[in-house]
Structure formats: structure tokens, C-alpha cells
Design a protein around this motif. Structure first.
Motif, PDB file in Angstrom:
ATOM      1  N   TRP A 126       0.832  -1.199   0.000  1.00  0.00           N
ATOM      2  CA  TRP A 126       0.000   0.000   0.000  1.00  0.00           C
ATOM      3  C   TRP A 126       0.868   1.251   0.000  1.00  0.00           C
ATOM      4  CZ3 TRP A 126      -4.096   1.929  -1.661  1.00  0.00           C
ATOM      5  CH2 TRP A 126      -4.645   3.100  -1.139  1.00  0.00           C
ATOM      6  N   ARG A 127       1.951   1.253   0.779  1.00  0.00           N
ATOM      7  CA  ARG A 127       2.859   2.417   0.797  1.00  0.00           C
ATOM      8  C   ARG A 127       3.520   2.602  -0.569  1.00  0.00           C
ATOM      9  NH1 ARG A 127       4.126   0.537   5.933  1.00  0.00           N
ATOM     10  NH2 ARG A 127       6.198  -0.178   5.345  1.00  0.00           N
ATOM     11  N   ALA A 128       3.838   1.502  -1.231  1.00  0.00           N
ATOM     12  CA  ALA A 128       4.435   1.599  -2.573  1.00  0.00           C
ATOM     13  C   ALA A 128       3.433   2.232  -3.548  1.00  0.00           C
ATOM     14  CB  ALA A 128       4.865   0.216  -3.064  1.00  0.00           C
ATOM     15  N   VAL A 129       2.186   1.808  -3.490  1.00  0.00           N
ATOM     16  CA  VAL A 129       1.153   2.363  -4.372  1.00  0.00           C
ATOM     17  C   VAL A 129       0.980   3.854  -4.104  1.00  0.00           C
ATOM     18  CG1 VAL A 129      -1.322   2.331  -4.912  1.00  0.00           C
ATOM     19  CG2 VAL A 129      -0.055   0.184  -4.727  1.00  0.00           C
ATOM     20  N   GLN A 130       1.072   4.262  -2.858  1.00  0.00           N
ATOM     21  CA  GLN A 130       0.885   5.668  -2.503  1.00  0.00           C
ATOM     22  C   GLN A 130       1.986   6.569  -3.054  1.00  0.00           C
ATOM     23  OE1 GLN A 130       0.334   4.964   1.748  1.00  0.00           O
ATOM     24  NE2 GLN A 130      -1.705   5.842   1.550  1.00  0.00           N
ATOM     25  N   LEU A 132       2.811   6.556  -6.152  1.00  0.00           N
ATOM     26  CA  LEU A 132       2.453   6.807  -7.551  1.00  0.00           C
ATOM     27  C   LEU A 132       1.637   8.090  -7.667  1.00  0.00           C
ATOM     28  CD1 LEU A 132       1.347   3.183  -8.517  1.00  0.00           C
ATOM     29  CD2 LEU A 132       3.601   4.234  -8.838  1.00  0.00           C
ATOM     30  N   ARG A 133       1.528   8.578  -8.906  1.00  0.00           N
ATOM     31  CA  ARG A 133       0.663   9.732  -9.179  1.00  0.00           C
ATOM     32  C   ARG A 133      -0.782   9.384  -8.823  1.00  0.00           C
ATOM     33  NH1 ARG A 133       2.604   8.872 -14.172  1.00  0.00           N
ATOM     34  NH2 ARG A 133       0.454   8.783 -14.904  1.00  0.00           N
ATOM     35  N   PRO A 134      -1.602  10.405  -8.503  1.00  0.00           N
ATOM     36  CA  PRO A 134      -3.010  10.133  -8.127  1.00  0.00           C
ATOM     37  C   PRO A 134      -3.783   9.311  -9.156  1.00  0.00           C
ATOM     38  CG  PRO A 134      -2.437  12.386  -7.575  1.00  0.00           C
ATOM     39  CD  PRO A 134      -1.258  11.818  -8.342  1.00  0.00           C
ATOM     40  N   ASN A 135      -3.620   9.589 -10.454  1.00  0.00           N
ATOM     41  CA  ASN A 135      -4.326   8.799 -11.480  1.00  0.00           C
ATOM     42  C   ASN A 135      -3.961   7.331 -11.401  1.00  0.00           C
ATOM     43  OD1 ASN A 135      -5.617  11.020 -12.494  1.00  0.00           O
ATOM     44  ND2 ASN A 135      -4.469  11.109 -14.401  1.00  0.00           N
ATOM     45  N   ALA A 136      -2.687   7.054 -11.196  1.00  0.00           N
ATOM     46  CA  ALA A 136      -2.223   5.671 -11.106  1.00  0.00           C
ATOM     47  C   ALA A 136      -2.745   5.019  -9.829  1.00  0.00           C
ATOM     48  CB  ALA A 136      -0.696   5.626 -11.155  1.00  0.00           C
ATOM     49  N   GLN A 137      -2.732   5.751  -8.737  1.00  0.00           N
ATOM     50  CA  GLN A 137      -3.265   5.212  -7.475  1.00  0.00           C
ATOM     51  C   GLN A 137      -4.736   4.843  -7.628  1.00  0.00           C
ATOM     52  OE1 GLN A 137      -2.621   7.601  -3.943  1.00  0.00           O
ATOM     53  NE2 GLN A 137      -0.621   8.253  -4.703  1.00  0.00           N
ATOM     54  N   ARG A 173       3.452  -0.602 -14.438  1.00  0.00           N
ATOM     55  CA  ARG A 173       4.869  -0.450 -14.800  1.00  0.00           C
ATOM     56  C   ARG A 173       5.560   0.491 -13.816  1.00  0.00           C
ATOM     57  NH1 ARG A 173       4.750   1.249 -20.307  1.00  0.00           N
ATOM     58  NH2 ARG A 173       4.651   3.357 -19.498  1.00  0.00           N
ATOM     59  N   GLN A 174       4.888   1.581 -13.448  1.00  0.00           N
ATOM     60  CA  GLN A 174       5.450   2.514 -12.465  1.00  0.00           C
ATOM     61  C   GLN A 174       5.570   1.855 -11.090  1.00  0.00           C
ATOM     62  OE1 GLN A 174       2.788   5.847 -12.585  1.00  0.00           O
ATOM     63  NE2 GLN A 174       3.444   6.475 -14.635  1.00  0.00           N
ATOM     64  N   LEU A 175       4.556   1.083 -10.714  1.00  0.00           N
ATOM     65  CA  LEU A 175       4.587   0.390  -9.425  1.00  0.00           C
ATOM     66  C   LEU A 175       5.749  -0.595  -9.382  1.00  0.00           C
ATOM     67  CD1 LEU A 175       3.376  -0.145  -6.646  1.00  0.00           C
ATOM     68  CD2 LEU A 175       1.799  -1.792  -7.732  1.00  0.00           C
ATOM     69  N   LYS A 176       5.973  -1.279 -10.463  1.00  0.00           N
ATOM     70  CA  LYS A 176       7.100  -2.214 -10.524  1.00  0.00           C
ATOM     71  C   LYS A 176       8.413  -1.464 -10.305  1.00  0.00           C
ATOM     72  CE  LYS A 176       9.158  -5.820 -13.329  1.00  0.00           C
ATOM     73  NZ  LYS A 176       9.119  -6.586 -14.566  1.00  0.00           N
TER      74      LYS A 176
END
Length: 191
Positions: A126-130, A132-137, A173-176
Motif C-alpha cells: 500500500w505504501r508503494a502504491v501511494q 504513484l501519481r493520483p491517477n495511477a493510485q 509499470r510505475q509500481l514495478k
């Protein structure tokens, strides 16, 4: 019957005047039909505020489409059709929103994760996802955390399904990249 014919003749005249920019003519048409439009919306939505919103949107849409309206047809059924469609759309949207909220509150963990991922990994993911940019989240949250389909995600975000797919691809891809840089121990979770 004669009264109905007289009203339709008057409506044709008012429609023609409204098409020519006469706001008083349009306001008169709205006053003539606003109660029926509101009542239908209220019947379908069971909420006065939502019915008022639908009634307003009905008249805005009707005004914007007035040039395409066949003035030989009665105006009221056309307005009621618009009101019905908008009310049903609102009900679908509210139903999807309520389902999404319900699913969120029913989850035990903040993230819907595979059985192999423990609570600590879930929090780190969850911290990793946070990061990211808002659209990606948003797209990751709706699609994977709330487990919405791509079509449901598209509705929730008010974007085409194809856009969901492309945003999801970029977001993953960004999350990775974030995981490879800052959360190396989670690498096997996303693969």
C-alpha cells in the motif's frame, strides 16, 4: 382533446421562439413541464434533491438539443424520456458507488492481496502504491484493491474502458519501478 391540440400548437410556437433565442419562451416551456419532469424523476429516485438535479439536467439537455427536436412531436414525452434516462443513469451510478463503498468496508485488510502476502507485506505494498501519481493510485485501487472489473473501473473514473487498460498498464509499470527501487522484498508479489 381540443385543449391538448391547442397546447401543442402553443408549444410549437414557443419551441420556434426558443430556437431563435427567446429565453422567455423557453422559460414558459420549462414552467409548463417542470412538475411532470420532477415527479417522474422523484418516482424513480425517491429523493427530492436528486429529482431536482435530474429535472434541471433534463431541461439543460433539452435546450441544448432543441434544434434537433421534431416540433411536430409532443414536447412532454420527449422531456419525460430524457428525465427517465437521466434518473436511471443516476440510479446505476449510485448503485455502483454503494457497491464500491460496501466492498471497501467489508475488507479486513486495506488491500485485497494474495493469500501468500502477509499483513506487513500488505502495508508495504500500500505504501508503494501511494508513491504513484493520483491517477495511477486511483486505477490500481479500484481495479485491484476493490476488485472492480475494467468496465466498472471505467464507470467509476468516468473514462473509456480502453483508457482504463492503458492507465493500468502504465500504473503497474510505475509500481514495478517503485518496488524495484524501494521495496525490493515485495518484488515477487507483483510478478
Amino acid at each position: 382533446m381540443a385543449r391538448s391540440g391547442t397546447m401543442e400548437t402553443a408549444n410549437k410556437t414557443l419551441i420556434q421562439q426558443a430556437r431563435q433565442g427567446d429565453t422567455a419562451a423557453w422559460e414558459l416551456l420549462v414552467r409548463q413541464h417542470q412538475e411532470a419532469v420532477f415527479r417522474l424523476a422523484y418516482l424513480l429516485l425517491h429523493n427530492a434533491a436528486d429529482a431536482e438535479d435530474v429535472a434541471q439536467e433534463t431541461f439543460v439537455r433539452a435546450f441544448l438539443s432543441l434544434e434537433r427536436f421534431d416540433a411536430e412531436r409532443p414536447l412532454r414525452p420527449w422531456l419525460l424520456q430524457i428525465s427517465r434516462n437521466l434518473s436511471k443513469n443516476r440510479l446505476r451510478s449510485l448503485s455502483r458507488y454503494w457497491s464500491m463503498v460496501t466492498r471497501y468496508w467489508q475488507q479486513q485488510e486495506p488491500v485485497a492481496i494474495p493469500d501468500s502476502v502477509n499483513g506487513n507485506e500488505s502495508a508495504r505494498l500500500w505504501r508503494a502504491v501511494q508513491q504513484l501519481r493520483p491517477n495511477a493510485q486511483e486505477v490500481i485501487y479500484l481495479r485491484y484493491f476493490l476488485e472492480l472489473s475494467e468496465a466498472e473501473t471505467a464507470v467509476a473514473l468516468n473514462i473509456p474502458p480502453g483508457t482504463v487498460k492503458s492507465r493500468l498498464h502504465r500504473a503497474l509499470r510505475q509500481l514495478k519501478g517503485v518496488i524495484e527501487a524501494d521495496f525490493v522484498d515485495l518484488k515477487e508479489v507483483i510478478e
